[in-house]
Write a protein that holds these residues in place. Sequence first.
Motif, PDB file in Angstrom:
ATOM      1  N   ILE A  16       0.860  -1.188   0.000  1.00  0.00           N
ATOM      2  CA  ILE A  16       0.000   0.000   0.000  1.00  0.00           C
ATOM      3  C   ILE A  16       0.892   1.233   0.000  1.00  0.00           C
ATOM      4  CG2 ILE A  16      -1.891   1.183   1.193  1.00  0.00           C
ATOM      5  CD1 ILE A  16      -2.310  -1.543   2.729  1.00  0.00           C
ATOM      6  N   PHE A  17       0.583   2.166  -0.876  1.00  0.00           N
ATOM      7  CA  PHE A  17       1.366   3.409  -0.901  1.00  0.00           C
ATOM      8  C   PHE A  17       0.470   4.583  -1.243  1.00  0.00           C
ATOM      9  CE2 PHE A  17       1.482   1.615  -5.113  1.00  0.00           C
ATOM     10  CZ  PHE A  17       1.401   2.698  -5.977  1.00  0.00           C
ATOM     11  N   ALA A  18       0.927   5.769  -0.846  1.00  0.00           N
ATOM     12  CA  ALA A  18       0.160   6.995  -1.077  1.00  0.00           C
ATOM     13  C   ALA A  18       0.961   7.934  -1.969  1.00  0.00           C
ATOM     14  CB  ALA A  18      -0.147   7.676   0.252  1.00  0.00           C
ATOM     15  N   THR A  19       0.231   8.743  -2.719  1.00  0.00           N
ATOM     16  CA  THR A  19       0.869   9.736  -3.566  1.00  0.00           C
ATOM     17  C   THR A  19      -0.041  10.955  -3.678  1.00  0.00           C
ATOM     18  OG1 THR A  19       1.956  10.083  -5.707  1.00  0.00           O
ATOM     19  CG2 THR A  19      -0.115   8.877  -5.741  1.00  0.00           C
ATOM     20  N   ALA A  20       0.545  12.050  -4.091  1.00  0.00           N
ATOM     21  CA  ALA A  20      -0.251  13.251  -4.351  1.00  0.00           C
ATOM     22  C   ALA A  20      -1.006  13.046  -5.656  1.00  0.00           C
ATOM     23  CB  ALA A  20       0.659  14.469  -4.465  1.00  0.00           C
ATOM     24  N   ALA A  21      -2.233  13.539  -5.733  1.00  0.00           N
ATOM     25  CA  ALA A  21      -3.042  13.375  -6.945  1.00  0.00           C
ATOM     26  C   ALA A  21      -2.315  13.922  -8.170  1.00  0.00           C
ATOM     27  CB  ALA A  21      -4.394  14.047  -6.762  1.00  0.00           C
ATOM     28  N   ALA A  22      -1.555  14.986  -7.983  1.00  0.00           N
ATOM     29  CA  ALA A  22      -0.833  15.602  -9.100  1.00  0.00           C
ATOM     30  C   ALA A  22       0.204  14.647  -9.704  1.00  0.00           C
ATOM     31  CB  ALA A  22      -0.151  16.884  -8.644  1.00  0.00           C
ATOM     32  N   ASP A  23       0.710  13.711  -8.886  1.00  0.00           N
ATOM     33  CA  ASP A  23       1.728  12.769  -9.359  1.00  0.00           C
ATOM     34  C   ASP A  23       1.137  11.387  -9.642  1.00  0.00           C
ATOM     35  OD1 ASP A  23       4.465  12.276 -10.029  1.00  0.00           O
ATOM     36  OD2 ASP A  23       4.671  11.129  -8.172  1.00  0.00           O
ATOM     37  N   ALA A  24      -0.167  11.260  -9.493  1.00  0.00           N
ATOM     38  CA  ALA A  24      -0.804   9.946  -9.623  1.00  0.00           C
ATOM     39  C   ALA A  24      -0.627   9.336 -11.008  1.00  0.00           C
ATOM     40  CB  ALA A  24      -2.282  10.040  -9.259  1.00  0.00           C
ATOM     41  N   ASP A  25      -0.644  10.163 -12.065  1.00  0.00           N
ATOM     42  CA  ASP A  25      -0.446   9.639 -13.426  1.00  0.00           C
ATOM     43  C   ASP A  25       0.878   8.891 -13.533  1.00  0.00           C
ATOM     44  OD1 ASP A  25      -2.750  10.993 -13.967  1.00  0.00           O
ATOM     45  OD2 ASP A  25      -1.815  12.579 -15.145  1.00  0.00           O
ATOM     46  N   ASN A  26       1.938   9.513 -13.029  1.00  0.00           N
ATOM     47  CA  ASN A  26       3.268   8.898 -13.076  1.00  0.00           C
ATOM     48  C   ASN A  26       3.297   7.602 -12.282  1.00  0.00           C
ATOM     49  OD1 ASN A  26       4.216  11.088 -14.574  1.00  0.00           O
ATOM     50  ND2 ASN A  26       4.830  12.202 -12.742  1.00  0.00           N
ATOM     51  N   LYS A  27       2.687   7.625 -11.102  1.00  0.00           N
ATOM     52  CA  LYS A  27       2.686   6.434 -10.245  1.00  0.00           C
ATOM     53  C   LYS A  27       1.865   5.304 -10.875  1.00  0.00           C
ATOM     54  CE  LYS A  27       5.042   7.562  -6.534  1.00  0.00           C
ATOM     55  NZ  LYS A  27       6.335   6.946  -6.272  1.00  0.00           N
ATOM     56  N   LEU A  28       0.757   5.648 -11.540  1.00  0.00           N
ATOM     57  CA  LEU A  28      -0.034   4.612 -12.221  1.00  0.00           C
ATOM     58  C   LEU A  28       0.818   3.922 -13.273  1.00  0.00           C
ATOM     59  CD1 LEU A  28      -3.487   6.366 -12.738  1.00  0.00           C
ATOM     60  CD2 LEU A  28      -3.096   4.264 -11.443  1.00  0.00           C
ATOM     61  N   ALA A  29       1.585   4.719 -14.006  1.00  0.00           N
ATOM     62  CA  ALA A  29       2.419   4.179 -15.084  1.00  0.00           C
ATOM     63  C   ALA A  29       3.585   3.351 -14.546  1.00  0.00           C
ATOM     64  CB  ALA A  29       2.944   5.320 -15.943  1.00  0.00           C
ATOM     65  N   SER A  30       4.197   3.797 -13.450  1.00  0.00           N
ATOM     66  CA  SER A  30       5.386   3.109 -12.957  1.00  0.00           C
ATOM     67  C   SER A  30       5.069   1.961 -11.997  1.00  0.00           C
ATOM     68  CB  SER A  30       6.335   4.094 -12.275  1.00  0.00           C
ATOM     69  OG  SER A  30       5.727   4.656 -11.117  1.00  0.00           O
ATOM     70  N   GLU A  31       4.002   2.087 -11.217  1.00  0.00           N
ATOM     71  CA  GLU A  31       3.713   1.088 -10.181  1.00  0.00           C
ATOM     72  C   GLU A  31       2.675   0.036 -10.583  1.00  0.00           C
ATOM     73  OE1 GLU A  31       5.293   0.790  -7.270  1.00  0.00           O
ATOM     74  OE2 GLU A  31       6.535   2.553  -7.613  1.00  0.00           O
ATOM     75  N   HIS A  32       1.824   0.348 -11.559  1.00  0.00           N
ATOM     76  CA  HIS A  32       0.763  -0.565 -12.009  1.00  0.00           C
ATOM     77  C   HIS A  32      -0.026  -1.167 -10.834  1.00  0.00           C
ATOM     78  CE1 HIS A  32       2.524  -0.174 -15.953  1.00  0.00           C
ATOM     79  NE2 HIS A  32       3.689  -0.510 -15.450  1.00  0.00           N
ATOM     80  N   PRO A  33      -0.721  -0.311 -10.059  1.00  0.00           N
ATOM     81  CA  PRO A  33      -1.469  -0.830  -8.905  1.00  0.00           C
ATOM     82  C   PRO A  33      -2.669  -1.672  -9.349  1.00  0.00           C
ATOM     83  CG  PRO A  33      -2.017   1.471  -9.270  1.00  0.00           C
ATOM     84  CD  PRO A  33      -0.902   1.141 -10.218  1.00  0.00           C
ATOM     85  N   ASP A  34      -3.145  -2.514  -8.434  1.00  0.00           N
ATOM     86  CA  ASP A  34      -4.328  -3.334  -8.694  1.00  0.00           C
ATOM     87  C   ASP A  34      -5.603  -2.545  -8.454  1.00  0.00           C
ATOM     88  OD1 ASP A  34      -3.092  -5.950  -9.322  1.00  0.00           O
ATOM     89  OD2 ASP A  34      -2.288  -5.734  -7.291  1.00  0.00           O
ATOM     90  N   VAL A  35      -5.501  -1.484  -7.658  1.00  0.00           N
ATOM     91  CA  VAL A  35      -6.652  -0.621  -7.385  1.00  0.00           C
ATOM     92  C   VAL A  35      -6.144   0.768  -6.985  1.00  0.00           C
ATOM     93  CG1 VAL A  35      -6.855  -1.300  -4.937  1.00  0.00           C
ATOM     94  CG2 VAL A  35      -8.863  -0.452  -6.141  1.00  0.00           C
ATOM     95  N   LEU A  36      -6.909   1.793  -7.358  1.00  0.00           N
ATOM     96  CA  LEU A  36      -6.598   3.174  -6.987  1.00  0.00           C
ATOM     97  C   LEU A  36      -7.742   3.701  -6.139  1.00  0.00           C
ATOM     98  CD1 LEU A  36      -5.232   5.970  -7.111  1.00  0.00           C
ATOM     99  CD2 LEU A  36      -6.248   6.277  -9.373  1.00  0.00           C
ATOM    100  N   MET A  37      -7.407   4.143  -4.928  1.00  0.00           N
ATOM    101  CA  MET A  37      -8.398   4.710  -4.020  1.00  0.00           C
ATOM    102  C   MET A  37      -8.110   6.200  -3.886  1.00  0.00           C
ATOM    103  SD  MET A  37     -10.121   1.993  -3.095  1.00  0.00           S
ATOM    104  CE  MET A  37     -11.022   2.299  -1.578  1.00  0.00           C
ATOM    105  N   LEU A  38      -9.124   7.028  -4.160  1.00  0.00           N
ATOM    106  CA  LEU A  38      -8.961   8.478  -4.092  1.00  0.00           C
ATOM    107  C   LEU A  38      -9.468   9.018  -2.764  1.00  0.00           C
ATOM    108  CD1 LEU A  38     -10.297   9.475  -7.633  1.00  0.00           C
ATOM    109  CD2 LEU A  38      -7.924   9.103  -6.955  1.00  0.00           C
ATOM    110  N   GLY A  39      -8.713   9.958  -2.188  1.00  0.00           N
ATOM    111  CA  GLY A  39      -9.185  10.631  -0.984  1.00  0.00           C
ATOM    112  C   GLY A  39     -10.417  11.458  -1.328  1.00  0.00           C
ATOM    113  N   PRO A  40     -11.336  11.634  -0.357  1.00  0.00           N
ATOM    114  CA  PRO A  40     -12.571  12.379  -0.637  1.00  0.00           C
ATOM    115  C   PRO A  40     -12.330  13.780  -1.205  1.00  0.00           C
ATOM    116  CG  PRO A  40     -12.662  11.355   1.530  1.00  0.00           C
ATOM    117  CD  PRO A  40     -11.268  11.150   1.016  1.00  0.00           C
ATOM    118  N   GLN A  41     -11.207  14.401  -0.845  1.00  0.00           N
ATOM    119  CA  GLN A  41     -10.948  15.766  -1.307  1.00  0.00           C
ATOM    120  C   GLN A  41     -10.587  15.842  -2.792  1.00  0.00           C
ATOM    121  OE1 GLN A  41      -8.950  13.738   0.300  1.00  0.00           O
ATOM    122  NE2 GLN A  41      -7.040  14.678   0.955  1.00  0.00           N
ATOM    123  N   VAL A  42     -10.284  14.701  -3.411  1.00  0.00           N
ATOM    124  CA  VAL A  42      -9.997  14.706  -4.856  1.00  0.00           C
ATOM    125  C   VAL A  42     -11.022  13.869  -5.627  1.00  0.00           C
ATOM    126  CG1 VAL A  42      -7.536  15.247  -4.656  1.00  0.00           C
ATOM    127  CG2 VAL A  42      -8.262  12.849  -4.641  1.00  0.00           C
TER     128      VAL A  42
END
Length: 101
Positions: free
Chosen positions: A35-61
């Motif tokens: 499990i890891f956290a990232t800033a929404a602004a960097d989420a695109d990069n993390k999706l591409a590099s980490e290939h998570p099985d699921v993405l959970m967004l904080g309510p504020q985004v």
Amino acid sequence: MAKKIMLACSAGMSTSLLVNKMQKAATDKGEDVEIFATAAADADNKLASEHPDVLMLGPQVRYMLADFEKQADCPVAVIDMRDYGLMNGEKVLEDALALIK
């Protein structure tokens, strides 16, 4: 192989506490997860590099949900505001795992 759960919030800070609580709940249940956290602004990069099985967004985004659903190759959901506010790691972990299965 460990399931990857990615959390994204506005700065990545508030979710890091939630990550710790989720990791503890996973350990207690014997779940093999990363499990890891990232800033929404960097989420695109993390999706591409980490290939998570699921993405959970904080309510504020939550407004970014539709964008992430289009570009992510995994399930995307908004963390329940109440569970987020209470830092209920066990419940958020359950929600994330339910989306993967």
